[in-house]
Design an enzyme around this catalytic site. Structure first.
Site, PDB file in Angstrom:
ATOM      1  N   SER A 105       2.057  -3.814  -0.244  1.00 15.36           N
ATOM      2  CA  SER A 105       0.792  -4.177  -0.885  1.00 15.36           C
ATOM      3  C   SER A 105       0.479  -3.290  -2.077  1.00 15.36           C
ATOM      4  CB  SER A 105      -0.358  -4.103   0.132  1.00 15.36           C
ATOM      5  OG  SER A 105      -0.391  -2.836   0.772  1.00 15.36           O
ATOM      6  N   GLY A 158       0.666   0.978  12.548  1.00 15.95           N
ATOM      7  CA  GLY A 158       1.091   2.334  12.214  1.00 15.95           C
ATOM      8  C   GLY A 158       0.060   3.339  12.653  1.00 15.95           C
ATOM      9  N   ALA A 159       0.371   4.595  12.446  1.00 15.71           N
ATOM     10  CA  ALA A 159      -0.576   5.654  12.803  1.00 15.71           C
ATOM     11  C   ALA A 159      -1.791   5.594  11.875  1.00 15.71           C
ATOM     12  CB  ALA A 159       0.104   7.019  12.691  1.00 15.71           C
ATOM     13  N   SER A 162      -8.164  -3.025  -7.768  1.00 20.22           N
ATOM     14  CA  SER A 162      -9.483  -3.623  -7.584  1.00 20.22           C
ATOM     15  C   SER A 162     -10.575  -2.552  -7.674  1.00 20.22           C
ATOM     16  CB  SER A 162      -9.547  -4.318  -6.217  1.00 20.22           C
ATOM     17  OG  SER A 162     -10.826  -4.879  -5.993  1.00 20.22           O
ATOM     18  N   ARG A 163     -10.308  -1.395  -7.096  1.00 20.93           N
ATOM     19  CA  ARG A 163     -11.270  -0.290  -7.188  1.00 20.93           C
ATOM     20  C   ARG A 163     -11.474   0.136  -8.638  1.00 20.93           C
ATOM     21  NH1 ARG A 163      -8.354   2.832  -2.125  1.00 20.93           N
ATOM     22  NH2 ARG A 163      -9.697   2.017  -0.463  1.00 20.93           N
ATOM     23  N   PRO A 203       2.297   5.529   4.685  1.00 26.73           N
ATOM     24  CA  PRO A 203       2.315   5.472   3.211  1.00 26.73           C
ATOM     25  C   PRO A 203       3.149   4.274   2.753  1.00 26.73           C
ATOM     26  CG  PRO A 203       3.835   7.149   3.967  1.00 26.73           C
ATOM     27  CD  PRO A 203       3.153   6.624   5.196  1.00 26.73           C
ATOM     28  N   HIS A 261       0.697   4.378  -3.984  1.00 29.49           N
ATOM     29  CA  HIS A 261      -0.609   4.081  -3.413  1.00 29.49           C
ATOM     30  C   HIS A 261      -1.070   5.375  -2.744  1.00 29.49           C
ATOM     31  CE1 HIS A 261      -3.931   2.307  -1.314  1.00 29.49           C
ATOM     32  NE2 HIS A 261      -3.376   2.426  -0.114  1.00 29.49           N
ATOM     33  N   ASP A 292      -6.148  -0.490  -5.059  1.00 26.89           N
ATOM     34  CA  ASP A 292      -6.538   0.547  -6.017  1.00 26.89           C
ATOM     35  C   ASP A 292      -6.909  -0.077  -7.367  1.00 26.89           C
ATOM     36  OD1 ASP A 292      -5.143   3.169  -4.517  1.00 26.89           O
ATOM     37  OD2 ASP A 292      -4.099   1.275  -4.258  1.00 26.89           O
ATOM     38  N   ALA A 300      -3.326  -5.194  15.410  1.00 26.39           N
ATOM     39  CA  ALA A 300      -4.667  -5.760  15.575  1.00 26.39           C
ATOM     40  C   ALA A 300      -5.745  -4.689  15.460  1.00 26.39           C
ATOM     41  CB  ALA A 300      -4.775  -6.483  16.909  1.00 26.39           C
ATOM     42  N   GLY A 301      -5.463  -3.657  14.684  1.00 25.66           N
ATOM     43  CA  GLY A 301      -6.461  -2.637  14.422  1.00 25.66           C
ATOM     44  C   GLY A 301      -7.462  -3.120  13.388  1.00 25.66           C
ATOM     45  N   ALA A 302      -8.162  -2.194  12.778  1.00 28.96           N
ATOM     46  CA  ALA A 302      -9.211  -2.558  11.816  1.00 28.96           C
ATOM     47  C   ALA A 302      -8.663  -3.357  10.639  1.00 28.96           C
ATOM     48  CB  ALA A 302      -9.910  -1.297  11.319  1.00 28.96           C
TER      49      ALA A 302
END
Length: 339
Positions: free
Chosen positions: A168, A104-105, A175-176, A146, A200, A173, A35-37
């Site tokens: 994912s 994850g970290a 899209s970027r 990673p 990635h 990338d 539930a992070g960003a």
């Protein structure tokens, strides 16, 4: 085979609630781990679009996960989604159709994604078996960085097939890349067909030789918006900006979350709505241009059965060598971690 059939039946359920769009899937359940960003933004994006009827968040931080879920749930009257909830009890993920792992970290400013590998893979050694106990038939999308190494190691930990668990990859990338090409050419990103492949991360490769705008090869594009040419110098500049994008955002605000939330939502859309879309997800490769036994992002068909046919576009010698180097880099990290 039985598990796949069950999953297909559930994902293709007909929506009998007339207050929902015809494409909505009223019996589907999405579990977001972390539930992070990134996880919270993804859950929000999936709720707005009505990706699943039931969206749940799991995180070991009880106060955070309950607060994030409540904040989203209080707006569901404006969306096609039926329910959003959060818990620090993994039981909330039981019988999920799709599980997205974002836990994850966090990547620190200046830190490469591969430097995150050891701590994150150690987390997966406990997390993945726990998830399989409550959602053995789910499709698993790994987002945690990673991502290519995490996906490969998680496949080994889980024993699942490549179609049921994938990463994912470079959907973000890609899209970027398309945004930058759009800005250079003045053509909408939706009409630009170009992919970032490989890791990635820092060794990712833009597949320029197969890129097109409409049906015109990008290498034959006449003029850019400033009157210049779409030449190798511009391609190198764009590729560099794509690689540096995450670092720039992390340095500015601490994390990336909006674009990755939308990118993963596009993968979920392809699965939940059985779209058979070509996306640059990270999947286990076997003899792809001579590359095997590594998870790399390559154009792959995604549908309700997960990762499907892997496309094998023609590559230049430079692109092939770059993909091979990317594969060797990731394979070595996995070997160093004991996989």
């Amino acid at each position: 085979m039985l598990e796949t059939i069950k999953r297909e039946i559930k994902l293709s359920a007909v929506n009998v609630n007339s207050s929902y769009p015809a494409w909505a899937a009223p019996t589907t359940k999405l579990a977001v781990i972390g539930a992070g960003a990134v996880g919270s933004t993804l859950a929000y994006a999936a709720t707005v679009e009505g990706i699943a009827a039931d969206i749940v968040l799991y995180d070991i931080n009880k106060e955070r996960v309950e607060a994030e879920a409540l904040d989203i749930a209080q707006g569901i009257q404006f969306t096609p989604t039926k329910a959003v909830s959060g818990s620090d009890d993994i039981e909330i993920c039981r019988n999920a159709d799709v599980v997205v792992v974002t836990a994850g970290a966090a990547q620190k400013p200046g830190q490469t994604r591969l430097e995150l590998a050891e701590s994150t893979v150690n987390l997966m050694k406990n997390l993945v078996p726990s998830l399989l106990k409550v959602a053995p038939d789910a499709i698993y999308i790994m987002v945690t960085n990673p991502v290519d190494v995490v996906t490969y190691c998680s496949l080994k930990i889980s024993g699942l097939g490549r179609s049921q668990m994938f990463g994912s990859g470079t959907v973000l990338d890609t899209s970027r890349l398309r945004l930058l090409v759009s800005q250079a050419t003045g053509v909408a990103p939706q009409s630009i067909h170009a992919y970032i492949a490989g890791e990635h991360g820092d060794s990712e490769i833009p597949l320029w030789s197969s890129a097109t705008i409409g049906n015109v090869p990008l290498t034959q594009w006449d003029k850019t918006v400033d009157g210049g040419h779409f030449d190798s110098e511009l391609m190198d500049e764009i590729a560099h900006k794509v690689v540096r994008s995450a670092y720039t955002i992390i340095e500015g605000k601490g994390s990336t979350n909006y674009a990755i939330g939308l990118a993963v939502t596009s993968i979920l859309r392809a699965i939940m709505r059985d779209q058979h879309r070509v996306q640059s997800i990270s999947t286990l490769l076997e003899d792809w241009h001579g590359i095997s036994d590594v998870c790399l992002a390559v154009p792959t068909v995604t549908s309700r059965t997960g990762a499907g046919k892997v496309l094998c576009p023609p590559l230049t010698l430079k692109e092939r060598d770059g993909m091979t180097a990317s594969a060797e880099r990731l394979r070595q990290v996995a070997r160093d971690l004991g996989f």
